[in-house]
Design a protein around this motif. Structure first.
Motif, PDB file in Angstrom:
ATOM      1  N   ARG A   1       0.859  -1.184   0.000  1.00 34.13           N
ATOM      2  CA  ARG A   1       0.000   0.000   0.000  1.00 34.13           C
ATOM      3  C   ARG A   1       0.899   1.240   0.000  1.00 34.13           C
ATOM      4  O   ARG A   1       1.883   1.318   0.750  1.00 34.13           O
TER       5      ARG A   1
ATOM      6  N   GLU B   1       2.033   4.721   1.056  1.00 34.96           N
ATOM      7  CA  GLU B   1       1.830   5.659   2.150  1.00 34.96           C
ATOM      8  C   GLU B   1       2.756   6.855   1.943  1.00 34.96           C
ATOM      9  O   GLU B   1       3.889   6.705   1.466  1.00 34.96           O
TER      10      GLU B   1
ATOM     11  N   THR C   1      -2.376   8.045   3.046  1.00 37.97           N
ATOM     12  CA  THR C   1      -2.517   7.147   1.902  1.00 37.97           C
ATOM     13  C   THR C   1      -2.962   7.883   0.640  1.00 37.97           C
ATOM     14  O   THR C   1      -3.132   9.101   0.643  1.00 37.97           O
TER      15      THR C   1
ATOM     16  N   CYS D   1      -5.911   7.593  -2.560  1.00 33.19           N
ATOM     17  CA  CYS D   1      -7.142   6.959  -3.021  1.00 33.19           C
ATOM     18  C   CYS D   1      -6.939   6.379  -4.420  1.00 33.19           C
ATOM     19  O   CYS D   1      -6.164   6.913  -5.228  1.00 33.19           O
ATOM     20  N   ASP D   2      -7.669   5.297  -4.720  1.00 31.61           N
ATOM     21  CA  ASP D   2      -7.509   4.629  -6.020  1.00 31.61           C
ATOM     22  C   ASP D   2      -8.265   5.300  -7.164  1.00 31.61           C
ATOM     23  O   ASP D   2      -8.130   4.886  -8.322  1.00 31.61           O
TER      24      ASP D   2
ATOM     25  N   SER E   1      -4.528  -3.396  -4.731  1.00 29.58           N
ATOM     26  CA  SER E   1      -4.828  -3.049  -3.345  1.00 29.58           C
ATOM     27  C   SER E   1      -4.053  -3.948  -2.391  1.00 29.58           C
ATOM     28  O   SER E   1      -3.864  -5.142  -2.653  1.00 29.58           O
TER      29      SER E   1
ATOM     30  N   ALA F   1      -6.554  -1.750   3.746  1.00 30.28           N
ATOM     31  CA  ALA F   1      -6.847  -0.393   4.193  1.00 30.28           C
ATOM     32  C   ALA F   1      -5.761   0.128   5.122  1.00 30.28           C
ATOM     33  O   ALA F   1      -5.269  -0.588   5.988  1.00 30.28           O
TER      34      ALA F   1
ATOM     35  N   ILE G   1      -6.114  10.619   4.001  1.00 28.83           N
ATOM     36  CA  ILE G   1      -5.957  10.249   2.592  1.00 28.83           C
ATOM     37  C   ILE G   1      -5.438  11.513   1.895  1.00 28.83           C
ATOM     38  O   ILE G   1      -6.201  12.421   1.589  1.00 28.83           O
TER      39      ILE G   1
ATOM     40  N   ASP H   1      -6.072  12.257  -3.945  1.00 27.21           N
ATOM     41  CA  ASP H   1      -7.208  11.686  -4.665  1.00 27.21           C
ATOM     42  C   ASP H   1      -7.178  12.237  -6.092  1.00 27.21           C
ATOM     43  O   ASP H   1      -6.613  13.309  -6.345  1.00 27.21           O
TER      44      ASP H   1
ATOM     45  N   HIS I   1     -10.762   4.478   3.446  1.00 25.90           N
ATOM     46  CA  HIS I   1      -9.516   3.709   3.374  1.00 25.90           C
ATOM     47  C   HIS I   1      -9.668   2.368   2.661  1.00 25.90           C
ATOM     48  O   HIS I   1      -8.663   1.750   2.291  1.00 25.90           O
TER      49      HIS I   1
ATOM     50  N   ASP J   1      -7.778   2.647  -0.545  1.00 21.18           N
ATOM     51  CA  ASP J   1      -6.340   2.901  -0.555  1.00 21.18           C
ATOM     52  C   ASP J   1      -5.664   2.065  -1.638  1.00 21.18           C
ATOM     53  O   ASP J   1      -5.944   0.871  -1.783  1.00 21.18           O
TER      54      ASP J   1
END
Length: 303
Positions: free
Chosen positions: A146, A148, A159, A161-162, A187, A190, A195, A198, A224, A227
């Protein structure tokens, strides 16, 4: 009016007869502090606003640099800082991100707009150079996990966002970590905290996620569960510390470039040294750009 001036021709080209930067200045109005607000532009004797069509973080960054701030924290639309008045001077603004003046960016023409003041654009600037550190968490190897992010302006990891995050964006993350490339986006569970990013939209050649388009630092409509993570490929290249030495005591933004390798500080020879090389060093130090390069012992000989 300005709009009438640029609507008199139905075909061909209309050129401006003033030096772009000579009579164009900007200000931020309506914010809670001086580094944020509705963007207003002074052009040909009047203050006006900018429409939020295509307005993004790169465009806001140009405004912030014009005002002496090193970078933008976020771009705003929908008259987030209140509606302005007068002419909407710019619409469909599209900056590359390295322009010195908003007049250098692509736009629909001075005073040419299909907007109303409910679409006035805004910007939030950072008063200090901003940098980002990234890491991968929750994977089976160091090259996956993930994503960070730790911002220099904040002590907490967050994090991404996708939403809209794709292979091109992942390439920037893997490059920040020193990997040669990206295998895939996926992914890894979470995370927690803020976040930070985005709607990320990178071109692919950025050296930091901060240089990519995004919704604004900390501006997100995600949870999350969205993420995003990446799987990078290739061996990681260890980053080296860098510093500037020998410049003005009151100005830490210039000096002789020194690198710390194998337990000692050393210098860089000026053979082949150019603007692009200096830009990398400035980014490593958290500055958004470079003003110029120097050689032939400009800042004194190192050791």
């Amino acid at each position: 009016s300005i709009a009438q001036r640029y609507n008199t021709l139905t075909e061909g080209a209309t050129c401006d007869d003033i030096t772009p930067n000579a009579e164009v200045s900007v200000r931020l109005v309506g914010g809670s502090h001086t580094a944020e607000g509705r963007v207003e532009v002074f052009y040909e004797g009047e203050w006006g606003t900018i429409c939020d069509d295509d307005w993004g973080i790169g465009d806001a960054g140009v405004i912030c640099r014009m005002l002496g701030y090193p970078t933008a924290l976020s771009s705003k639309g929908n008259a987030a800082y209140g509606e302005g008045s007068g002419t909407i001077l710019l619409d469909d603004v599209q900056c590359n991100g390295d322009e010195a003046n908003i007049a250098d960016c692509s736009h629909s023409g001075w005073g040419v707009s299909n907007c109303d003041h409910g679409e006035d654009a805004g910007a939030e600037c950072s008063s200090t150079p901003l940098s980002a550190t990234v890491r991968l968490t929750g994977g089976d190897t160091a090259a996956e996990g993930r994503i960070e992010v730790l911002l220099s302006s904040n002590e907490a990891w967050g994090t991404i966002c996708d939403d809209d995050f794709d292979y091109v964006d992942a390439q920037v993350i893997c490059r920040m970590l020193g990997y040669a490339g990206t295998l895939r986006v996926q992914s890894f569970g979470a995370g927690s905290g803020t976040i930070w990013f985005d709607d990320v939209a990178c071109e692919g050649d950025e050296s930091s996620i901060l240089e990519c388009g995004h919704a604004g630092l900390g501006d997100s409509n995600c949870g999350h569960a969205e993420d995003i993570g990446v799987v990078c490929i290739g061996d990681a290249i260890t980053s080296v510390p860098v510093r500037l030495v020998g410049g003005s005591p009151s100005n830490s933004t210039k000096g002789r470039v020194e690198l710390f390798i194998n337990g000692e500080w050393g210098t860089v020879c000026n053979n082949g040294w150019g603007f692009a090389d200096a830009k990398v060093v400035c980014r490593m130090l958290g500055y958004p750009g470079v003003i110029g390069t120097a050689g032939v012992d400009t800042f004194g000989q190192g050791s």
